[in-house]
Design a protein around this motif. Structure first.
Motif, PDB file in Angstrom:
ATOM      1  N   ILE A 114       0.846  -1.214   0.000  1.00  0.00           N
ATOM      2  CA  ILE A 114       0.000   0.000   0.000  1.00  0.00           C
ATOM      3  C   ILE A 114       0.868   1.246   0.000  1.00  0.00           C
ATOM      4  N   HIS A 115       2.073   1.093  -0.492  1.00  0.00           N
ATOM      5  CA  HIS A 115       3.029   2.198  -0.388  1.00  0.00           C
ATOM      6  C   HIS A 115       2.543   3.443  -1.141  1.00  0.00           C
ATOM      7  N   GLU A 116       2.051   3.258  -2.359  1.00  0.00           N
ATOM      8  CA  GLU A 116       1.609   4.427  -3.131  1.00  0.00           C
ATOM      9  C   GLU A 116       0.419   5.108  -2.470  1.00  0.00           C
ATOM     10  N   ARG A 117      -0.558   4.296  -1.997  1.00  0.00           N
ATOM     11  CA  ARG A 117      -1.719   4.897  -1.332  1.00  0.00           C
ATOM     12  C   ARG A 117      -1.300   5.642  -0.065  1.00  0.00           C
ATOM     13  N   LYS A 118      -0.388   5.043   0.700  1.00  0.00           N
ATOM     14  CA  LYS A 118       0.047   5.667   1.956  1.00  0.00           C
ATOM     15  C   LYS A 118       0.798   6.958   1.671  1.00  0.00           C
ATOM     16  N   GLN A 119       1.606   6.935   0.630  1.00  0.00           N
ATOM     17  CA  GLN A 119       2.337   8.142   0.270  1.00  0.00           C
ATOM     18  C   GLN A 119       1.368   9.264  -0.101  1.00  0.00           C
ATOM     19  N   ALA A 120       0.291   8.882  -0.805  1.00  0.00           N
ATOM     20  CA  ALA A 120      -0.700   9.886  -1.187  1.00  0.00           C
ATOM     21  C   ALA A 120      -1.418  10.448   0.039  1.00  0.00           C
ATOM     22  N   GLU A 121      -1.754   9.551   1.000  1.00  0.00           N
ATOM     23  CA  GLU A 121      -2.414  10.015   2.222  1.00  0.00           C
ATOM     24  C   GLU A 121      -1.502  10.944   3.010  1.00  0.00           C
ATOM     25  N   LEU A 122      -0.258  10.554   3.130  1.00  0.00           N
ATOM     26  CA  LEU A 122       0.685  11.397   3.884  1.00  0.00           C
ATOM     27  C   LEU A 122       0.906  12.738   3.186  1.00  0.00           C
ATOM     28  N   SER A 123       0.918  12.658   1.846  1.00  0.00           N
ATOM     29  CA  SER A 123       1.083  13.899   1.090  1.00  0.00           C
ATOM     30  C   SER A 123      -0.111  14.825   1.294  1.00  0.00           C
TER      31      SER A 123
END
Length: 640
Positions: A114-123
């Motif tokens: 879920i790295h891409e989704r998590k990066q988007a959430e953190l962003s």
């Protein structure tokens, strides 16, 4: 046992799954099975992970949290794992404690990247923090104002520039802070904002201490679940600052509104390409927003496409709102009706730059409209059929309301009375009834409006030319929603029938008189026959030779009287008429000698002139007697 399962028929699932499937010993947390997905996600070959401790790959900041979770029978957690390259990626981990009879307990862990989704959430979180930080620390004054009451909903901390603390202005009118001389202009600008959706103005604001400060304000009208609001950004003209980030925040808020509307929304750029489609399009049309953006106008029904383009081009030309109905292809393959409304988007120079359309499903409404049209057409057809039937019927037909005013008359009524429909409709029914019959007709009409049993009756109608018609009527009440609203009447014109009935009665009476007279005539003939007989005897007696002339006169008069009585009896007698096709000239020729003899005795002459005539249906005996009577009457009436 679990390993046997993974290595048996289920090995195909484990080998080709995009998610990591790993098995660890519960006590030691050492890996006893690793699926090939470990290599795709973390870069480790499965065989290199066998025997390694599970926590070796976990980010140090998540170790304590993970240990607490692993004490549970099952669970899920998001954490970071170290890839072979040395950096960490976000994963979602689901674990299950597997208890096996006679074997050590195991932990089955299924891990998803879920790295891409998590990066988007953190962003996004970081972006929101930055926006809040900008709002809280910006020197520009930012506020949200109700578009109708102009009361503050939100004010930024920078309102300290006006010496107001945070939240102090909430609930107060935005207009109260504007200089008295600038209020009319501000009101006008704000009204323009409502129509245009945005705008700007320059005015003087009143600080808390009463001093003035000039501001350059830029505002935008937005629609929220609670109503219309203005987002207003004001800056000190002497200390200008860009407000791009604040405006972007406003756009995001508007996007949240559009993304959660039940109606579908699309945005077309200047060359007709769809560059935005709201998520609600999926529910309406079955397509994802991405799929819709790839279609342009291909989904519009070919029969509606030209009209669709024409309406949009006209709106672009006139800079006017768009409103149209069209059929659109659903993902299931059939077309549904949509209603679309929208506005033209322009730049600061009023140049066209795009179109925003909101649309909704009106298929049910269209079907209801179609059904209504079909029902209306059916009703019109039934009405025309009924109207034709009523106007073709041989009876008078009319209706009247509860006030006894005529509401309808058929064609036969107007033809029979001589009035036109215009002359009759709206008038009281009693205006056309003979004065002597009105009270009786009124009584029947009142009973009919009370839904009482009313016998059929006869009365006289007055025609336009003054002629009286005798009619036989029957009727029944008319109902609307269970309430009597009038009555319908059918009339038979029995004027001629009554005349014929009277004539038949008179003829019947004459026949009776004739039979009586015939009986009397028979009684008279009997004594006349006796007298005639005695006169014949006296005529043969020589003693009465000197009276012979008188006796002959008496016998002659008796014979004449007897002939008159015979003719009278012929008229009174019921005869069977035997009609046959005959040539009347032949009958006249057969009677000619007899008639010539009669003429010769009276010293007269008959001239016979016959012309060709066709055969006629005649009773020979009756016509012979008729001709004889006519000729003898003529001989008697003709002077010598």
């Amino acid at each position: 046992m679990l390993l046997d399962i993974l290595k048996s028929g289920y090995n195909f699932i484990a080998e080709y799954s995009t998610e990591m499937i790993d098995v660890f010993d519960r006590e030691s947390l050492t890996c006893i099975y690793a699926s090939p997905a470990n290599y795709r996600i973390l870069g480790y070959k499965p065989e290199t992970l066998i025997g390694r401790h599970f926590l070796e790959l976990v980010h140090p900041e998540e170790l304590e949290v993970l240990r607490d979770f692993l004490n549970q029978e099952k669970g899920a957690v998001e954490l970071r794992l170290r890839k072979k390259e040395g950096y960490y990626v976000w994963v979602e981990m689901n674990w299950y404690i597997i208890q096996q009879a006679g074997e050590p307990d195991c932990v089955l862990i299924v891990t998803r990247d879920i790295h891409e989704r998590k990066q988007a959430e953190l962003s996004q979180q970081l972006s929101e923090k930055r926006y809040r930080l900008i709002s809280d620390n910006a020197r520009d004054l930012i506020c949200i104002v109700d578009a109708n009451s102009f009361k503050y909903i939100y004010t930024s901390p920078s309102y300290s520039l006006l010496d107001y603390s945070e939240g102090e202005l909430l609930g107060q009118s935005f207009i109260d802070l504007i200089h008295q001389d600038d209020k009319p202009m501000a009101f006008h600008k704000l009204e323009d904002w409502k129509n245009q959706g945005w705008g700007s103005y320059k005015c003087r604001a009143i600080k808390k201490d009463g001093t003035l400060i000039w501001f350059d304000s830029l505002g935008k009208l937005i629609e929220t679940p609670t109503g219309l609001e203005f987002i207003i950004i004001s800056r000190d003209i002497t200390e200008s600052k860009q407000v791009e980030e604040a405006l972007r925040s406003s756009e995001e808020r508007l996007r949240e509104i559009t993304d959660n509307m039940l109606d579908g929304i699309i945005l077309l750029n200047w060359d007709g390409i769809i560059n935005y489609a709201s998520p609600s399009c999926k529910n309406l049309l079955g397509y994802s927003p991405k799929a819709i953006m790839a279609t342009s106008l291909d989904l519009v029904h070919p029969g509606d496409r030209w009209q669709f383009i024409r309406v949009i081009n006209q709106a672009i030309k006139k800079r006017s709102p768009v409103r149209l109905e069209f059929r659109c292809l659903h993902a299931k393959g059939d077309y549904i009706w949509l209603e679309a409304v929208g506005n033209i988007l322009t730049d600061n120079n009023n140049h066209y730059k795009g179109l925003v359309l909101a649309f909704r499903d009106i298929e049910a409404r269209k079907q209801a409209e179609q059904k209504a049209v079909e029902n209306e057409s059916r009703l019109i057809e039934q009405y025309n059929c009924l109207n034709t039937l009523i106007n073709k019927m041989n009876e008078f037909c009319y209706t009247y309301d509860e006030n006894y005013n005529i509401t309808f008359v058929n064609k036969r009524t107007t033809e029979g009375t001589g009035y036109s429909q215009k002359e009759m409709i709206g008038r009281c029914i009693f205006d056309f009834v003979h004065p002597d019959d009105r009270e009786r007709v009124r009584s029947f009409a009142e009973q009919r409006l009370k839904d009482l049993d009313v016998d059929r009756c006869e009365h006289r109608l007055i025609c336009k030319n003054g002629q009286e018609l005798l009619v036989h009527i029957k009727g029944s009440p008319l109902f609307n929603n269970g309430k009597i609203t009038g009555a319908i009447i059918l009339c038979d014109d029995i004027t001629e029938y009554k005349k014929l009935q009277s004539e038949m009665t008179r003829l019947d009476q004459m026949h009776t008189i004739g039979e009586i007279a015939a009986g009397i005539a028979h009684e008279i003939r009997n004594p006349m026959t006796t007298v005639n007989g005695f006169l014949q005897l006296l005529l043969k007696d020589e003693d009465f030779n000197d009276k012979r002339e008188y006796l002959e006169i008496m016998i002659e008069e008796l014979n004449r009287a007897n002939g008159i009585i015979g003719e009278f009896l012929n008229l009174a007698r019921h005869k069977i008429v035997d009609l046959k096709a005959c040539q009347i000239n032949q009958i006249v020729r057969s009677l000619a000698p007899l008639l010539q003899a009669d003429a010769f005795l009276s010293d007269r002459t008959i001239i016979l002139k016959l012309e060709d005539v066709p055969d006629l249906l005649l009773d020979v005996k009756e016509i012979r007697q008729l001709i004889i009577n006519l000729v003898r009457n003529a001989l008697e009436a003709t002077p010598c």
